[in-house]
Write a protein that holds these residues in place. Structure first.
Motif, short mmCIF file in Angstrom:
data_model
loop_
_atom_site.label_atom_id
_atom_site.label_comp_id
_atom_site.label_asym_id
_atom_site.label_seq_id
_atom_site.Cartn_x
_atom_site.Cartn_y
_atom_site.Cartn_z
N UNK A 1 31.40 17.86 54.87
CA UNK A 1 29.95 17.75 54.37
C UNK A 1 29.29 18.60 55.55
N UNK A 2 27.99 18.93 54.95
CA UNK A 2 26.97 19.43 55.70
C UNK A 2 26.71 18.81 56.85
N UNK A 3 25.79 19.21 58.11
CA UNK A 3 25.59 18.63 59.13
C UNK A 3 24.58 17.34 58.74
N UNK A 4 23.68 17.67 57.81
CA UNK A 4 22.74 16.80 57.55
C UNK A 4 22.93 15.97 56.27
N UNK A 5 23.07 14.73 56.39
CA UNK A 5 23.30 13.87 55.01
C UNK A 5 22.27 12.70 55.10
N UNK A 6 21.71 12.59 53.95
CA UNK A 6 20.64 11.56 53.98
C UNK A 6 21.08 10.55 52.75
N UNK A 7 20.65 9.30 52.96
CA UNK A 7 20.58 8.31 52.03
C UNK A 7 19.28 8.18 51.49
N UNK A 8 19.27 8.07 50.16
CA UNK A 8 17.76 7.99 49.69
C UNK A 8 17.76 6.56 48.70
N UNK A 9 16.78 5.94 48.75
CA UNK A 9 16.42 4.53 48.16
C UNK A 9 15.01 4.75 47.42
N UNK A 10 15.12 4.20 46.07
CA UNK A 10 13.86 4.28 45.15
C UNK A 10 13.87 3.08 44.75
N UNK A 11 12.72 2.68 44.86
CA UNK A 11 12.38 1.08 43.98
C UNK A 11 10.89 1.08 43.86
N UNK A 12 10.10 2.07 43.48
CA UNK A 12 8.88 2.24 43.39
C UNK A 12 8.39 1.62 42.16
N UNK A 13 9.21 1.33 41.07
CA UNK A 13 8.49 0.80 39.88
C UNK A 13 9.70 -0.10 39.11
N UNK A 14 10.44 0.37 38.27
CA UNK A 14 11.41 -0.48 37.71
C UNK A 14 12.90 -0.06 37.60
N UNK A 15 13.22 1.13 38.48
CA UNK A 15 14.48 1.55 38.59
C UNK A 15 14.77 1.25 39.97
N UNK A 16 16.03 0.85 40.24
CA UNK A 16 16.54 0.60 41.50
C UNK A 16 17.68 1.89 41.93
N UNK A 17 17.49 2.82 42.55
CA UNK A 17 18.15 4.07 42.73
C UNK A 17 18.59 4.10 44.09
#
Length: 429
Positions: free
Chosen positions: A49-65
């Protein structure tokens, strides 16, 4: 039964649930790590993988992503839990219900994204999470979970502005260079801005009342489109778009909002009120009670969608002219990016295409699945900020979510003072 249980415990919801344990290991044959957290490399199936790997978390409204991405834009793993079906049954989003569903699903969704990626938490460069704007109760779940996760694993944390993430998603799929004009259309927002950098925006205009997605949802509920066999299970905006395909958009002369105002702001509340009056009158003419389907429902849906599209197109046209006249954007190779949930509406896209064809701009939209809220856009915004060294926190003490948060520097008064009149275009399709 589940819905009834959720509704019955609104007033008794507990504090944000603790982040349950997230897998942090990949197989010994696949693990290959060295250096500090920003220089780690994870290997899966013989591929680095690339040297930079990020986990993104979204819960601003009605979708848990949640999603795991590398700096080249590869989606290594993602997962999403939509609450849409629950909220359709309640006639709208009930914040405590949304909160409870986020609490029940966030650990599983994050684990699924990590498992699909083959990356453990220890191999992440950072965790990025939406902290503004959005529903307070929903934002709190994502932030509470993320802060416990980064504290346990000693990872950098990147707070994300939800609308900035929508604006920059296109750079993960099309590598668009700054600056560009961006139109953000969703259930809660309607914004015109110039993206000059990862965290550098000029706000040209925004909605003064409700957003187009919210307005279309309310009209769909007033028309009882959920009862129509062709709209079952569709959200309000999708239901309107679906019914509009067989309707005549010129049957009702709804007035386009703000035509006398020479700015780039939006307003949809007045249009909604006018539509409601027409619906009530038609129900009276057909001898129907509220909740029964009108015979003219397709024509109404088509006329509403057309009026919304024309309003959006005209304000966007003015924004383009303002940016070109003031040297903010060069007309050669200039780009209009349209993102957010309502950006997936094909009629609105075609109307905007007419504007960009007339002005020499390129029109770009993320894939439909990335227009709605998702973990991918949050992970990518995290990558962008990580590379730029912007907003990467190694201490999260005192960090709070912000339900309301502006995007960029507001220059809307300058736009209004310019008083640009928009040439007439044939926007009827």
């Amino acid at each position: 039964m589940i819905l009834k249980q959720l509704l019955s415990r609104h007033a008794y919801l507990q504090k944000y649930s603790s982040a349950s344990a997230v897998g942090t290991q990949i197989s010994k044959t696949a693990k290959c790590c060295w250096g500090n957290s920003l220089g780690r490399v994870a290997r899966q199936c013989g591929r680095c993988f690339s040297t930079k790997i990020v986990l993104g978390i979204e819960t601003s409204c009605d979708d848990t992503g949640a999603a795991v991405m590398d700096e080249t834009g590869n989606i290594l793993g993602e997962a999403l839990h939509s609450q849409g079906e629950v909220h359709l049954k309640t006639g709208g989003i009930i914040p405590p219900v949304a909160q409870q569903l986020h609490q029940e699903n966030i650990a599983r969704i994050v684990q699924e994204a990590l498992s699909a990626s083959g990356v453990g938490v220890d191999d992440l460069s950072a965790v990025a999470t939406t902290v503004m704007p959005g529903l307070a109760l929903s934002l709190g779940v994502g932030l509470g979970y993320s802060l416990e996760l980064v504290e346990r694993h000693k990872k950098p944390f990147i707070p994300i502005h939800h609308m900035e993430a929508h604006a920059l998603t296109i750079r993960a799929t099309n590598r668009v260079e700054f600056p560009f004009l961006v139109l953000l259309l969703s259930g809660g927002h309607c914004i015109l801005a110039v993206a000059r950098g990862v965290s550098d925006f000029l706000l040209l205009g925004q909605t003064l009342d409700i957003a187009p997605g919210d307005m279309l949802d309310k009209v769909a509920r007033r028309l009882s489109l959920q009862q129509h066999p062709e709209c079952s299970g569709l959200n309000g905006g999708k239901a309107i778009e679906n019914m509009a395909q067989r309707g005549n958009n010129l049957c009702y002369g709804f007035k386009v909002p703000m035509e006398r105002h020479l700015n780039c702001n939006f307003s949809f509340a007045g249009l909604q009120n006018n539509v409601n009056k027409v619906i009530k009158q038609k129900e009276k003419e057909e001898g129907l009670q509220q909740g029964q389907l009108l015979s003219c429902v397709s024509d109404l849906a088509s006329a509403v969608q057309h009026t919304v599209a024309v309003h959006i197109a005209k304000q966007t046209h003015r924004a383009i002219l303002f940016c070109v006249q003031n040297g903010i954007l060069l007309q050669d190779n200039a780009t209009l990016v349209v993102s957010g949930g309502v950006a997936s509406n094909q009629y609105i896209r075609k109307t905007l295409q007419i504007v960009t064809d007339a002005t020499g701009f390129y029109l770009l939209c993320p894939p439909p699945r990335l227009c709605t809220d998702n973990g991918v856009m949050i992970a990518w915004n995290g990558i962008e900020r990580l590379r730029a060294g912007l907003g990467v926190l190694h201490s999260t003490k005192g960090l709070r979510y912000e339900p309301k948060a502006p995007l960029g520097t507001d220059i809307s008064e300058q736009v209004e003072k310019a008083a640009i009149r928009v040439p007439k275009l044939n926007l009827t399709m």
